[in-house]
Each structure stands twice: as C-alpha cells, then as structure tokens.
Design an enzyme around this catalytic site. Structure first.
Site, PDB file in Angstrom:
ATOM      1  N   SER A  67       0.896  -1.116   0.148  1.00 26.72           N
ATOM      2  CA  SER A  67      -0.125  -0.219  -0.198  1.00 26.72           C
ATOM      3  C   SER A  67       0.881   1.055   0.133  1.00 26.72           C
ATOM      4  O   SER A  67       2.004   1.184   0.537  1.00 26.72           O
ATOM      5  CB  SER A  67      -0.726   0.136   1.093  1.00 26.72           C
ATOM      6  OG  SER A  67      -1.648   1.284   1.431  1.00 26.72           O
ATOM      7  N   TYR A  89      -2.158  -0.223   9.797  1.00 24.89           N
ATOM      8  CA  TYR A  89      -2.863  -0.523   8.552  1.00 24.89           C
ATOM      9  C   TYR A  89      -1.210  -0.584   7.635  1.00 24.89           C
ATOM     10  O   TYR A  89      -0.700  -1.198   6.834  1.00 24.89           O
ATOM     11  CB  TYR A  89      -3.805   0.181   7.783  1.00 24.89           C
ATOM     12  CG  TYR A  89      -3.580  -0.722   6.129  1.00 24.89           C
ATOM     13  CD1 TYR A  89      -4.264  -1.440   6.085  1.00 24.89           C
ATOM     14  CD2 TYR A  89      -3.780   0.904   5.300  1.00 24.89           C
ATOM     15  CE1 TYR A  89      -4.660  -2.219   4.412  1.00 24.89           C
ATOM     16  CE2 TYR A  89      -3.317   0.220   4.044  1.00 24.89           C
ATOM     17  CZ  TYR A  89      -3.943  -1.165   4.012  1.00 24.89           C
ATOM     18  OH  TYR A  89      -4.427  -1.277   2.683  1.00 24.89           O
TER      19      TYR A  89
END
Length: 335
Positions: free
Chosen positions: A127, A152
């Site tokens: 990501s 995350y």
C-alpha cells in the site's frame, strides 16, 4: 496457467479474476466475505464470474492455515496473487486485532503455502500508506519507509519484510505492489469516491479533511489490474546490481521486488469532488476540517521502476475515470 487469487470478492480481486479468466487462465478464488462493508456488494461482484468454467471459489479466512493449505493442495497453483487483507486506515485505529489476524497471520500462511507448494511467483498487495510520514514527493521505492502512521501501514510494511525473508531463505520469487488510491466501478463503499457520491446524490454536505489540501494519486481500476498482470507475468529475480553496502529497498540479491502501482499524477481532492459533482449534476457544501489521525496529506507514485521492468503505462485520465465510475454508480445503486 493455474493462478490462486485471494480476495476475489473484493474490489481489485474481482476485477483481476475477470481479466485472468478472459485471457484463458484457470483461477481459484479465496475470500472470507467478511462484513467490514456490505457483503451484498461482494456477492454482486462475484456473481459476474463465479459460474465461469475455469473458476472455483472457496469461502475461508486467510488466518485459517488448514483452509489455506487445503486450497494449495487441491488446486496446485503455479502463481499466486494475494489481495485479501483487512483494509482501511481509520478502522485500524478501532480494531487493530483484525489487522494482525488477516495481514500478518494470514500472510504468513500464504508464504508458507507458497514455499511448500513450489509456487513460481507470489504477487501481493502492499500500500502507498507505507510511506507514512514521508514528505519527499513523488514517493519512490528507493525511499526508506520506516515511519508508518497507522497500524494498517505497519502491517503492509511488515508484509514486504516477511516476503523478503522467504525470497532470501527459500528462493521464493515475490513482488509487492504498493497500490495508490484505487477507484472505479465496483469500488469499496468505505472509500471516498462512493462516500462522496452518496452525499452529492443526496445533496448532503461533504466533510473534506486537511482543509481541502489533500492530494491523491487516484488510479483507475483497469490500470491497477494491468499493472498486477504485468508483474505476475514477470517473476521477480535477483538484482545483479544490488549493493549490500548501499541497499536499494526496492530490490535485493534475492528474487524480490517492490513497486509503486499508481497513476503518477496526483489530483487535488477538491478537483476530484468537482468532477463527481459535474458527472452527478449537482453541487454540495464542503465542510473543511482538520486532518484525521493516521492520514497523510499527499500521495504521488513514482512508477519509473515499473515502467522500466514491465512496461507499465497508466492511461486513464481522471476525467474519464470519474465519468465511468459515476456511470456504474448510478446503474448499481439505482437497482
């Protein structure tokens, strides 16, 4: 080619599965269909290809090692794309355990299954959030990413480290793809395009954080899928130019690669909202608010490494992409 894809009821996974099936691959999909967002959307995505003769589907959790091992033992994939994960930056502030189970435990299960299954290439979702507190733009894979600002992001950076370990120890070719703000038809309802489209459609005010100064490297789903397929078809190899005294974070002496997968063209969030308003045919009030915890002000992908190695070239303009998204949005939600 036999390809196992995790997260095939998800946004990117469903689009990828369709492309792979269309080009003649045999695909085994793996997804737990959790309720992080409306499972009906996941079922609708899946319904478009679940009956394809070259597709099989397994409803199971990545954290279930027995289920993962069963998928590999019965399907015997040649290559694997791991897109399943607990997504979302802000949700990681509320439920960190979900990220540990899916993004850490689940990823180890995938790595182990690939190792013992003799898989030719593992491509996995990282990501853009790994860049965290970095402020040098554009973000490049050569940059250090040691200051995540959400769990995350930390879990995605951990995936890259774990993958390198397996590439180094067991010769497993791995490629990590740092996705940058994916949008388009069949997108996630917890992300800004659908959230904004919902509010604009209802004439409700939009909360715009960081006082509207955000910019994002919005990347259309078709360009994302093209990048995934191009990397999948080019198994990672050791970098003959790798220098252990001056290490490049994007390559290794092991068969390991990390790439940015974005549009290489950041767009101001207010411009994105303006395009949504134009295509939906109405304007709404924007409430300018401070930045949220775990968020970053700007993202911009340097995709030069991906261009060089696999010929990746995103070609969907933000104007075309938003128009196609709104066309789908109206059709799907009016039904």
């Amino acid at each position: 080619m036999r390809i196992l894809v995790t997260g095939t009821a998800g946004f990117i996974g469903a689009a990828l599965a369709q492309r792979l099936l269309a080009r003649g691959n045999v695909v085994h999909g793996y997804d737990n269909h959790n309720s992080y967002y409306d499972p009906a959307l996941k079922e609708a995505r899946l319904a478009r290809f679940i009956d394809h003769p070259n597709y099989t589907h397994q409803r199971a959790d990545l954290a279930d090692a027995d289920a993962v091992n069963r998928a590999f033992a019965t399907f015997k994939p040649q290559r694997v794309v791991n897109l399943a994960a607990q997504a979302g930056v802000r949700y990681s502030l509320q439920n960190p355990q979900a990220y540990v189970a899916s993004n850490l435990v689940g990823f180890v299960n995938i790595l182990e299954a690939c190792r013992h299954g003799g898989v030719e290439h593992l491509v996995y979702a990282s990501s853009s959030s790994v860049y965290g507190a970095n402020r040098k733009l554009p973000f490049a894979v050569e940059d250090a990413v040691d200051h995540p600002v959400s769990l995350y992001a930390a879990s995605k950076k951990a995936n890259e480290l774990m993958a390198h370990t397996y590439s180094h120890l067991y010769g497993l070719p791995t490629t990590g793809l740092r996705f940058f703000t994916v949008y388009g038809p069949w997108g996630r309802p917890d992300m800004s395009p659908i959230l904004f489209a919902d509010r604009i459609s209802r004439g409700e005010p939009i909360d715009v954080f960081n006082h509207g100064h955000h910019s994002r490297d919005f990347t259309y789903i078709d360009d994302i899928v093209e990048g995934v397929i191009r990397t999948l078809d080019h198994p990672a190899e050791s970098d003959p130019a790798y220098d252990a005294e001056l290490p490049n974070p994007g390559t290794s002496s092991a068969p390991y690669r990390v790439y940015n997968l974005g549009n290489d063209q950041p767009v101001q969030l207010l411009r994105f909202i303006e395009l949504l308003e134009q295509n939906l045919g109405r304007t709404v009030e924007k409430r300018l608010l401070p930045m949220q915890p775990g968020d970053v002000p700007d993202t911009w992908a340097d995709v030069s490494a991906l261009r060089r190695d696999v010929g990746y070239a995103p070609n969907t303009s933000i104007e075309d992409g938003v128009a196609r998204f709104v066309e789908w949005y109206r059709e799907y939600f009016e039904k």
